[in-house]
Design a protein around this motif. Structure first.
Motif, PDB file in Angstrom:
ATOM      1  N   TRP A 130      54.763  53.398  74.681  1.00  0.00           N
ATOM      2  CA  TRP A 130      53.976  53.971  73.341  1.00  0.00           C
ATOM      3  C   TRP A 130      54.035  53.343  72.183  1.00  0.00           C
ATOM      4  O   TRP A 130      53.605  53.034  71.234  1.00  0.00           O
ATOM      5  N   ARG A 131      55.625  52.763  71.809  1.00  0.00           N
ATOM      6  CA  ARG A 131      55.898  52.186  70.769  1.00  0.00           C
ATOM      7  C   ARG A 131      55.143  50.876  70.393  1.00  0.00           C
ATOM      8  O   ARG A 131      54.985  50.358  69.432  1.00  0.00           O
ATOM      9  N   GLY A 132      54.799  50.183  71.569  1.00  0.00           N
ATOM     10  CA  GLY A 132      54.501  48.797  71.596  1.00  0.00           C
ATOM     11  C   GLY A 132      53.063  48.609  70.572  1.00  0.00           C
ATOM     12  O   GLY A 132      53.223  47.687  69.858  1.00  0.00           O
ATOM     13  N   PRO A 133      52.028  49.390  70.940  1.00  0.00           N
ATOM     14  CA  PRO A 133      50.744  48.875  70.029  1.00  0.00           C
ATOM     15  C   PRO A 133      51.134  49.829  68.459  1.00  0.00           C
ATOM     16  O   PRO A 133      50.482  48.925  67.588  1.00  0.00           O
ATOM     17  N   PHE A 134      52.052  50.420  68.280  1.00  0.00           N
ATOM     18  CA  PHE A 134      52.577  50.952  66.763  1.00  0.00           C
ATOM     19  C   PHE A 134      53.175  49.754  66.276  1.00  0.00           C
ATOM     20  O   PHE A 134      53.111  49.394  65.047  1.00  0.00           O
ATOM     21  N   GLU A 135      54.027  49.313  67.066  1.00  0.00           N
ATOM     22  CA  GLU A 135      54.922  48.047  66.496  1.00  0.00           C
ATOM     23  C   GLU A 135      54.105  46.907  66.152  1.00  0.00           C
ATOM     24  O   GLU A 135      54.295  46.279  64.974  1.00  0.00           O
ATOM     25  N   ALA A 136      53.014  46.559  67.020  1.00  0.00           N
ATOM     26  CA  ALA A 136      52.162  45.438  66.649  1.00  0.00           C
ATOM     27  C   ALA A 136      51.392  45.677  65.395  1.00  0.00           C
ATOM     28  O   ALA A 136      51.091  44.692  64.412  1.00  0.00           O
ATOM     29  N   CYS A 137      50.978  46.932  65.157  1.00  0.00           N
ATOM     30  CA  CYS A 137      50.082  47.215  64.063  1.00  0.00           C
ATOM     31  C   CYS A 137      50.968  47.098  62.733  1.00  0.00           C
ATOM     32  O   CYS A 137      50.327  46.676  61.754  1.00  0.00           O
ATOM     33  N   ILE A 138      52.242  47.589  62.960  1.00  0.00           N
ATOM     34  CA  ILE A 138      53.228  47.640  61.712  1.00  0.00           C
ATOM     35  C   ILE A 138      53.604  46.255  61.379  1.00  0.00           C
ATOM     36  O   ILE A 138      53.602  46.079  60.174  1.00  0.00           O
ATOM     37  N   ALA A 139      53.650  45.448  62.392  1.00  0.00           N
ATOM     38  CA  ALA A 139      53.997  43.912  62.300  1.00  0.00           C
ATOM     39  C   ALA A 139      52.879  43.443  61.321  1.00  0.00           C
ATOM     40  O   ALA A 139      53.328  42.541  60.446  1.00  0.00           O
ATOM     41  N   GLU A 140      51.622  43.631  61.697  1.00  0.00           N
ATOM     42  CA  GLU A 140      50.672  43.018  60.822  1.00  0.00           C
ATOM     43  C   GLU A 140      50.788  43.548  59.358  1.00  0.00           C
ATOM     44  O   GLU A 140      50.572  42.905  58.387  1.00  0.00           O
ATOM     45  N   GLY A 141      50.986  44.981  59.246  1.00  0.00           N
ATOM     46  CA  GLY A 141      51.068  45.489  58.114  1.00  0.00           C
ATOM     47  C   GLY A 141      52.314  44.825  57.201  1.00  0.00           C
ATOM     48  O   GLY A 141      52.256  44.574  56.012  1.00  0.00           O
ATOM     49  N   LEU A 142      53.354  44.797  57.923  1.00  0.00           N
ATOM     50  CA  LEU A 142      54.589  44.042  57.034  1.00  0.00           C
ATOM     51  C   LEU A 142      54.358  42.635  56.527  1.00  0.00           C
ATOM     52  O   LEU A 142      54.632  42.235  55.397  1.00  0.00           O
ATOM     53  N   GLU A 143      53.410  41.973  57.475  1.00  0.00           N
ATOM     54  CA  GLU A 143      53.250  40.597  57.084  1.00  0.00           C
ATOM     55  C   GLU A 143      52.242  40.767  56.002  1.00  0.00           C
ATOM     56  O   GLU A 143      52.386  39.631  54.996  1.00  0.00           O
ATOM     57  N   LYS A 144      51.326  41.535  55.886  1.00  0.00           N
ATOM     58  CA  LYS A 144      50.345  41.761  54.825  1.00  0.00           C
ATOM     59  C   LYS A 144      50.843  42.201  53.763  1.00  0.00           C
ATOM     60  O   LYS A 144      49.924  42.455  52.728  1.00  0.00           O
ATOM     61  N   GLY A 145      52.045  42.799  53.627  1.00  0.00           N
ATOM     62  CA  GLY A 145      52.616  43.691  52.500  1.00  0.00           C
ATOM     63  C   GLY A 145      51.844  45.109  52.257  1.00  0.00           C
ATOM     64  O   GLY A 145      52.004  45.540  51.199  1.00  0.00           O
ATOM     65  N   GLU A 146      51.391  45.450  53.407  1.00  0.00           N
ATOM     66  CA  GLU A 146      50.851  46.756  53.309  1.00  0.00           C
ATOM     67  C   GLU A 146      51.668  47.768  53.674  1.00  0.00           C
ATOM     68  O   GLU A 146      51.311  49.114  53.381  1.00  0.00           O
ATOM     69  N   ILE A 147      52.857  47.358  54.431  1.00  0.00           N
ATOM     70  CA  ILE A 147      54.011  48.435  54.530  1.00  0.00           C
ATOM     71  C   ILE A 147      55.433  48.044  54.187  1.00  0.00           C
ATOM     72  O   ILE A 147      55.646  46.958  54.034  1.00  0.00           O
ATOM     73  N   ALA A 148      56.084  48.987  53.514  1.00  0.00           N
ATOM     74  CA  ALA A 148      57.110  48.788  52.840  1.00  0.00           C
ATOM     75  C   ALA A 148      58.071  48.098  53.989  1.00  0.00           C
ATOM     76  O   ALA A 148      58.281  48.814  54.698  1.00  0.00           O
ATOM     77  N   PRO A 149      59.152  47.186  53.696  1.00  0.00           N
ATOM     78  CA  PRO A 149      59.876  46.408  54.557  1.00  0.00           C
ATOM     79  C   PRO A 149      61.128  47.220  54.631  1.00  0.00           C
ATOM     80  O   PRO A 149      62.204  46.663  54.328  1.00  0.00           O
ATOM     81  N   LEU A 150      61.054  48.375  55.115  1.00  0.00           N
ATOM     82  CA  LEU A 150      62.284  49.204  55.127  1.00  0.00           C
ATOM     83  C   LEU A 150      63.173  49.113  56.454  1.00  0.00           C
ATOM     84  O   LEU A 150      64.048  49.892  56.721  1.00  0.00           O
ATOM     85  N   GLY A 151      62.505  48.173  57.374  1.00  0.00           N
ATOM     86  CA  GLY A 151      63.185  48.102  58.703  1.00  0.00           C
ATOM     87  C   GLY A 151      62.186  47.176  59.567  1.00  0.00           C
ATOM     88  O   GLY A 151      61.262  46.663  58.898  1.00  0.00           O
ATOM     89  N   SER A 152      62.418  46.867  60.809  1.00  0.00           N
ATOM     90  CA  SER A 152      61.573  45.848  61.488  1.00  0.00           C
ATOM     91  C   SER A 152      60.701  46.622  62.059  1.00  0.00           C
ATOM     92  O   SER A 152      60.609  47.851  61.991  1.00  0.00           O
ATOM     93  N   ALA A 153      59.612  46.129  62.329  1.00  0.00           N
ATOM     94  CA  ALA A 153      58.293  46.600  62.955  1.00  0.00           C
ATOM     95  C   ALA A 153      58.724  47.772  64.073  1.00  0.00           C
ATOM     96  O   ALA A 153      58.286  48.828  64.207  1.00  0.00           O
TER      97      ALA A 153
END
Length: 198
Positions: A130-153
């Protein structure tokens, strides 16, 4: 009635029973009776109640995976907006059930964590998938600065799913959408804030 339809009837009846009474409260006799099947028919299709419930879980997970794809699949939409779309989509499903059902995977996790190692391990595997698609989505957000870098994807995906499960648990206890709304407000104004932290 064909063997295939008997099996399907058992799974449909069992699905409802697992929702209503959980793993421990769902007996093989109850499943057979609810399906309108003959005594003994259960063992023609399933080797144990554990195998049966794992199949019910897998069917539920396939349904949830479809909702995840519906919410997160469009990569032309910003990652945080896709995450918000998922929360809103599930909130609508929870409202349809009068905030009484929650998530079957979360519900059974509360039961299986202590006395059923095989079911516990299967639930753990479902959460990891279940985590997989969320991890991929969050990784994109981290790369684009849309998500606070408080941990890994992966860590942030685990946090999102775990905190959401907690909000649903509280929702069921209170029979109220308030915990879901609180979760949504806080998580999308802090970690998943769309880049406002930058």
């Amino acid at each position: 009635m064909s063997r295939k339809s008997i099996r399907e009837n058992l799974l449909k009846a069992g699905d409802q029973l697992v929702w209503n009474t959980g793993y421990a409260g769902t007996g093989v006799r109850d499943i057979v009776e609810a399906a309108g099947a003959r005594p003994g028919s259960f063992t023609n299709h399933f080797t144990s109640k554990e195998d049966f419930v794992i199949e019910v879980l897998d069917r539920y997970f396939a349904y949830v995976s479809g909702l995840v794809e519906e919410a997160l699949g469009d990569r032309s939409v910003r990652s945080v907006d896709r995450l918000r779309r998922y929360i809103d989509l599930i909130t609508g499903k929870l409202a349809d059930a009068d905030y009484s059902r929650g998530c079957m995977i979360g519900n059974l996790s509360l039961e299986a964590s202590f006395d059923n190692e095989r079911l516990r391990a299967h639930l753990s595997k479902l959460f990891a998938t279940w985590r997989g698609p969320f991890e991929a989505c969050i990784a994109e957000g981290l790369e684009k600065g849309e998500i606070a870098p408080l941990g890994s994807a992966a860590e942030l995906a685990d946090f999102l799913l775990s905190a959401w499960q907690g909000a649903m648990l509280r929702m069921k206890v209170d029979r109220s959408p308030a915990p879901l709304a609180t979760f949504r407000t806080i998580v999308f104004s802090t970690v998943f804030d769309g880049g406002k932290h930058a």
